[in-house]
Design a protein around this motif. Structure first.
Motif, PDB file in Angstrom:
ATOM      1  N   PHE A   1      34.570  45.303  54.028  1.00  0.00           N
ATOM      2  CA  PHE A   1      34.582  44.487  52.826  1.00  0.00           C
ATOM      3  C   PHE A   1      33.936  43.144  53.109  1.00  0.00           C
ATOM      4  O   PHE A   1      34.131  42.552  54.167  1.00  0.00           O
ATOM      5  N   LYS A   2      33.194  42.673  52.139  1.00  0.00           N
ATOM      6  CA  LYS A   2      32.528  41.385  52.265  1.00  0.00           C
ATOM      7  C   LYS A   2      33.102  40.420  51.234  1.00  0.00           C
ATOM      8  O   LYS A   2      33.715  40.832  50.255  1.00  0.00           O
ATOM      9  N   LYS A   3      32.895  39.152  51.479  1.00  0.00           N
ATOM     10  CA  LYS A   3      33.365  38.139  50.533  1.00  0.00           C
ATOM     11  C   LYS A   3      32.637  38.306  49.202  1.00  0.00           C
ATOM     12  O   LYS A   3      31.460  38.644  49.164  1.00  0.00           O
ATOM     13  N   ILE A   4      33.367  38.036  48.136  1.00  0.00           N
ATOM     14  CA  ILE A   4      32.810  38.128  46.794  1.00  0.00           C
ATOM     15  C   ILE A   4      32.219  36.774  46.421  1.00  0.00           C
ATOM     16  O   ILE A   4      32.778  35.723  46.748  1.00  0.00           O
ATOM     17  N   ASP A   5      31.107  36.807  45.729  1.00  0.00           N
ATOM     18  CA  ASP A   5      30.428  35.611  45.268  1.00  0.00           C
ATOM     19  C   ASP A   5      31.354  34.767  44.383  1.00  0.00           C
ATOM     20  O   ASP A   5      32.075  35.304  43.532  1.00  0.00           O
ATOM     21  N   LYS A   6      31.321  33.461  44.584  1.00  0.00           N
ATOM     22  CA  LYS A   6      32.191  32.549  43.828  1.00  0.00           C
ATOM     23  C   LYS A   6      31.989  32.664  42.321  1.00  0.00           C
ATOM     24  O   LYS A   6      32.950  32.627  41.559  1.00  0.00           O
ATOM     25  N   ASN A   7      30.745  32.802  41.891  1.00  0.00           N
ATOM     26  CA  ASN A   7      30.470  32.903  40.452  1.00  0.00           C
ATOM     27  C   ASN A   7      31.086  34.157  39.849  1.00  0.00           C
ATOM     28  O   ASN A   7      31.644  34.125  38.744  1.00  0.00           O
ATOM     29  N   ASN A   8      30.994  35.277  40.566  1.00  0.00           N
ATOM     30  CA  ASN A   8      31.595  36.514  40.079  1.00  0.00           C
ATOM     31  C   ASN A   8      33.119  36.415  40.036  1.00  0.00           C
ATOM     32  O   ASN A   8      33.757  36.906  39.100  1.00  0.00           O
ATOM     33  N   MET A   9      33.692  35.779  41.047  1.00  0.00           N
ATOM     34  CA  MET A   9      35.145  35.581  41.060  1.00  0.00           C
ATOM     35  C   MET A   9      35.562  34.700  39.884  1.00  0.00           C
ATOM     36  O   MET A   9      36.555  34.978  39.212  1.00  0.00           O
ATOM     37  N   TYR A  10      34.801  33.650  39.653  1.00  0.00           N
ATOM     38  CA  TYR A  10      35.116  32.725  38.561  1.00  0.00           C
ATOM     39  C   TYR A  10      35.078  33.449  37.216  1.00  0.00           C
ATOM     40  O   TYR A  10      35.976  33.273  36.381  1.00  0.00           O
ATOM     41  N   LYS A  11      34.053  34.278  37.009  1.00  0.00           N
ATOM     42  CA  LYS A  11      33.947  35.034  35.755  1.00  0.00           C
ATOM     43  C   LYS A  11      35.145  35.957  35.570  1.00  0.00           C
ATOM     44  O   LYS A  11      35.727  36.029  34.479  1.00  0.00           O
ATOM     45  N   LYS A  12      35.536  36.647  36.625  1.00  0.00           N
ATOM     46  CA  LYS A  12      36.657  37.597  36.535  1.00  0.00           C
ATOM     47  C   LYS A  12      37.976  36.869  36.288  1.00  0.00           C
ATOM     48  O   LYS A  12      38.775  37.289  35.438  1.00  0.00           O
ATOM     49  N   LEU A  13      38.206  35.770  36.985  1.00  0.00           N
ATOM     50  CA  LEU A  13      39.444  35.014  36.787  1.00  0.00           C
ATOM     51  C   LEU A  13      39.492  34.397  35.391  1.00  0.00           C
ATOM     52  O   LEU A  13      40.547  34.353  34.754  1.00  0.00           O
ATOM     53  N   THR A  14      38.357  33.933  34.907  1.00  0.00           N
ATOM     54  CA  THR A  14      38.284  33.387  33.547  1.00  0.00           C
ATOM     55  C   THR A  14      38.614  34.476  32.529  1.00  0.00           C
ATOM     56  O   THR A  14      39.369  34.244  31.576  1.00  0.00           O
ATOM     57  N   GLU A  15      38.067  35.651  32.742  1.00  0.00           N
ATOM     58  CA  GLU A  15      38.343  36.791  31.851  1.00  0.00           C
ATOM     59  C   GLU A  15      39.840  37.113  31.832  1.00  0.00           C
ATOM     60  O   GLU A  15      40.423  37.342  30.772  1.00  0.00           O
TER      61      GLU A  15
END
Length: 174
Positions: free
Chosen positions: A12-26
């Motif tokens: 497993f690799k670290k997830i991009d901050k922007n993608n994490m932000y989008k998912k948490l916002t959702e």
């Protein structure tokens, strides 16, 4: 060797901050949760690219709060310190203000702070001081320029020594 040959391995690799932000916002929108400005960014920083950790932190905070998440509640529930509190703690270390350091440590202990997480956060903060001093353009746009500014005159070897000491303390605490 026989067992390993029959296993699947996933790195497993670290997830991009922007993608994490989008998912948490959702998720916060679906759950009707209101967050202060930098709450999601702080959760992402604390989870260090691990979506499972970010979701776990967010879930705990949602369960603890009344639908509005503050930056303070993130750190209170997670057992960590805000960046300003870390800065203050590290400033006391470099200033050799031991009396105040022990007061802060007692306060953190009384408040149920997680000393392993705190040590990891201190190491990260010290690493960022090193980066700021040696590679000033390393940081991204969301970087708080004032956070590390007053440490620019600290000896690099001293910072590395503190990083090693805190790293050793994590090992000993575990």
């Amino acid at each position: 060797i026989t067992i390993l040959s029959r296993c699947q391995r996933f790195d497993f690799k670290k997830i991009d901050k922007n993608n994490m932000y989008k998912k948490l916002t959702e998720i916060t929108k679906k759950e009707n949760v209101i967050t202060e400005e930098k709450v999601l960014s702080e959760i992402i920083r604390l989870s260090d690219g691990c979506m499972r950790d970010a979701l776990s932190i967010l879930d705990q905070i949602i369960a603890y709060t009344d639908g509005t998440i503050s930056l303070e509640s993130v750190h209170e529930i997670n057992g960590t310190l805000t960046q300003k509190e870390l800065k203050n703690f590290i400033k006391n270390i470099f200033d050799k203000n031991y009396e105040n350091l022990f007061k802060l440590i007692n306060q953190y202990d009384s408040n149920g702070k997680n000393f392993i997480k705190l040590s990891e956060e201190i190491i990260l903060f010290l690493k960022n001081i090193l980066l700021k001093m040696t590679v000033p353009n390393y940081f991204e746009d969301d970087y708080d320029e004032n956070l590390y500014e007053e440490f620019s005159n600290i000896n690099l070897k001293l910072i590395i020594t503190y990083i090693k000491k805190f790293n050793e303390s994590i090992f000993e605490m575990k």
